[in-house]
Design an enzyme around this catalytic site. Structure first.
Site, PDB file in Angstrom:
ATOM      1  NE  ARG A 119      67.127  43.310  57.434  1.00  0.00           N
ATOM      2  CZ  ARG A 119      66.963  44.727  57.348  1.00  0.00           C
ATOM      3  NH1 ARG A 119      68.261  45.276  57.581  1.00  0.00           N
ATOM      4  NH2 ARG A 119      66.091  45.499  57.095  1.00  0.00           N
ATOM      5  CE  LYS A 141      65.372  22.709  66.812  1.00  0.00           C
ATOM      6  NZ  LYS A 141      64.917  21.429  66.956  1.00  0.00           N
ATOM      7  NE  ARG A 239      69.377  20.399  64.879  1.00  0.00           N
ATOM      8  CZ  ARG A 239      69.926  21.707  65.436  1.00  0.00           C
ATOM      9  NH1 ARG A 239      70.527  22.141  64.039  1.00  0.00           N
ATOM     10  NH2 ARG A 239      69.969  22.282  66.423  1.00  0.00           N
ATOM     11  CG  HIS A 246      61.927  16.802  72.057  1.00  0.00           C
ATOM     12  ND1 HIS A 246      62.626  15.389  72.417  1.00  0.00           N
ATOM     13  CD2 HIS A 246      62.518  17.572  72.640  1.00  0.00           C
ATOM     14  CE1 HIS A 246      63.851  16.205  73.058  1.00  0.00           C
ATOM     15  NE2 HIS A 246      63.605  17.266  73.151  1.00  0.00           N
ATOM     16  CG  HIS A 250      57.559  20.091  72.516  1.00  0.00           C
ATOM     17  ND1 HIS A 250      58.332  20.265  71.007  1.00  0.00           N
ATOM     18  CD2 HIS A 250      58.553  20.435  73.387  1.00  0.00           C
ATOM     19  CE1 HIS A 250      59.375  20.501  71.297  1.00  0.00           C
ATOM     20  NE2 HIS A 250      59.434  20.483  72.636  1.00  0.00           N
ATOM     21  CG  HIS A 263      62.256  20.778  77.446  1.00  0.00           C
ATOM     22  ND1 HIS A 263      61.304  20.682  76.622  1.00  0.00           N
ATOM     23  CD2 HIS A 263      63.509  20.437  77.099  1.00  0.00           C
ATOM     24  CE1 HIS A 263      61.799  20.177  75.511  1.00  0.00           C
ATOM     25  NE2 HIS A 263      63.235  19.876  75.548  1.00  0.00           N
TER      26      HIS A 263
END
Length: 362
Positions: A119, A141, A239, A246, A250, A263
């Site tokens: 955890r 992230k 943010r 993107h 993506h 990417h």
């Protein structure tokens, strides 16, 4: 050495930017750590594995190595489980520290494993690609990909530090440098027009890894990202602007198959498309969109998107974290240096996806 401080509710930590930082990694290992698990891939391990293991061993903690297959195509559950296998096999406890040595794929997976194992345990980011140094290693992230969408399964989990050794960039192929520079340019577009101007003047120097130019580019990118992340750690508002380009990018990655385009290449092309959409919807001057296209080309990234078909583009974009209630939302530019996060009219989006906007912008 440059030090950029990141301060978020999830953790306060330094970003160290300097040549030779690989040899000083022990300084960032917490004193109460019981073990260190170095996570990397075969390509990076062959270059830096032994050197980094020796540097980490100076902390006085035992070091194990977990090697993952290389590439975006392996950023999945199966590969993530290799990290858990290594941690469990070596009986790593809650005070163990993971070290991510590699590019964005390694950093994302190592961070996600750290967020999940028992955890949550601590981890250190040691990014070895330019893209990871200026973007994915900063901000906490972490994620893996799903066949239906990129980075859709993950967690926010801040590192204890980010160690950026500018010397490692010398081993990268030119294509990787170009991909990283797309994220550098992004910061100028969304938040700092003066930095965008600087990037235009110094594109050739950055591609050539001129020491002064690339150090400034990395440091300024980290400063700008830390400012945004410190205000909005979990992407509830501000943010989101860090995702400029993107949504298109993506879709390119998912549509072509992960790993076909890097990417940063997909994001670079996506920024050109987002600028064209901004001209149609938010009053961005056509000349500014031409500047975006010219700079993306100058850093060596594609500016012509793949022909996925308009319907396929939209289907891919629907599987995006910025989509809400089925409504596509984009980061758009009213002007260079200022971004907003809003829906875009479908007819304008279709113009961009069909390539009509490129012709209109020139």
């Amino acid at each position: 050495m440059s030090i950029v401080q990141v301060d978020t509710p999830g953790g306060r930590y330094p970003i160290h930017v300097a040549p030779g930082r690989l040899d000083r990694l022990a300084e960032s290992i917490p004193a109460d750590a019981t073990a260190i698990a170095l996570v990397t891939n075969p390509t990076v391990a062959a270059l830096y594995g032994e050197r980094v293991e020796k540097a980490l061993a100076r902390s006085g903690k035992p070091v194990i190595r977990i090697t993952l297959p290389d590439g975006e195509a392996h950023k999945d559950w199966q590969t993530l489980n290799l990290i858990f296998d290594g941690l469990l096999r070596n009986r790593c406890d809650r005070k163990s520290v993971l070290v991510a040595l590699g590019g964005g794929v390694i950093g994302d997976m190592c961070g996600f494993a750290a967020a999940s194992y028992m955890r949550g345990i601590r981890f250190l980011q040691v990014p070895t690609t330019l893209l990871a140094q200026v973007d994915s290693s900063v901000g906490g992230k972490t994620a893996i990909n799903h066949p239906l969408g990129k980075n859709m399964i993950g967690a926010f989990h801040q590192p204890v530090a980010v160690e950026i050794d500018t010397d490692v960039l010398r081993t990268l192929p030119p294509r990787e440098i170009s991909a990283g520079l797309a994220e550098v340019v992004k910061y100028g577009l969304i938040i700092d027009a003066e930095f965008f101007d600087w990037c235009e003047r110094n594109a050739a120097k950055m591609r050539a890894l001129d020491p002064e130019a690339i150090s400034h580019a990395i440091r300024r990118s980290c400063e700008l990202k830390s400012q945004v992340v410190s205000q909005d750690e979990r992407e509830s508002g501000l943010r989101a602007i860090l995702n400029f380009g993107h949504t298109f990018g993506h879709a390119i990655e998912a549509g072509l198959g992960y790993g076909q385009w890097l990417h940063g290449e997909a994001v670079g092309c996506g920024m050109v498309q987002a600028a064209e959409l901004s001209v149609l919807t938010h009053g961005l001057p056509a000349e500014s969109a031409r500047r975006v296209r010219a700079l993306v080309a100058a850093i060596g990234c594609p500016v012509q998107p793949p022909d996925l078909g308009v319907d396929r583009w939209i289907d891919l974009m629907q599987v995006d974290k910025k989509t809400e209630g089925g409504t596509l939302r984009f980061i758009l530019l009213p002007e260079i240096g200022r971004a907003c996060f809003e829906p875009a009219p479908l007819d304008a989006l279709k113009q961009v996806l069909a390539g009509a906007a490129s012709a209109a912008v020139g």
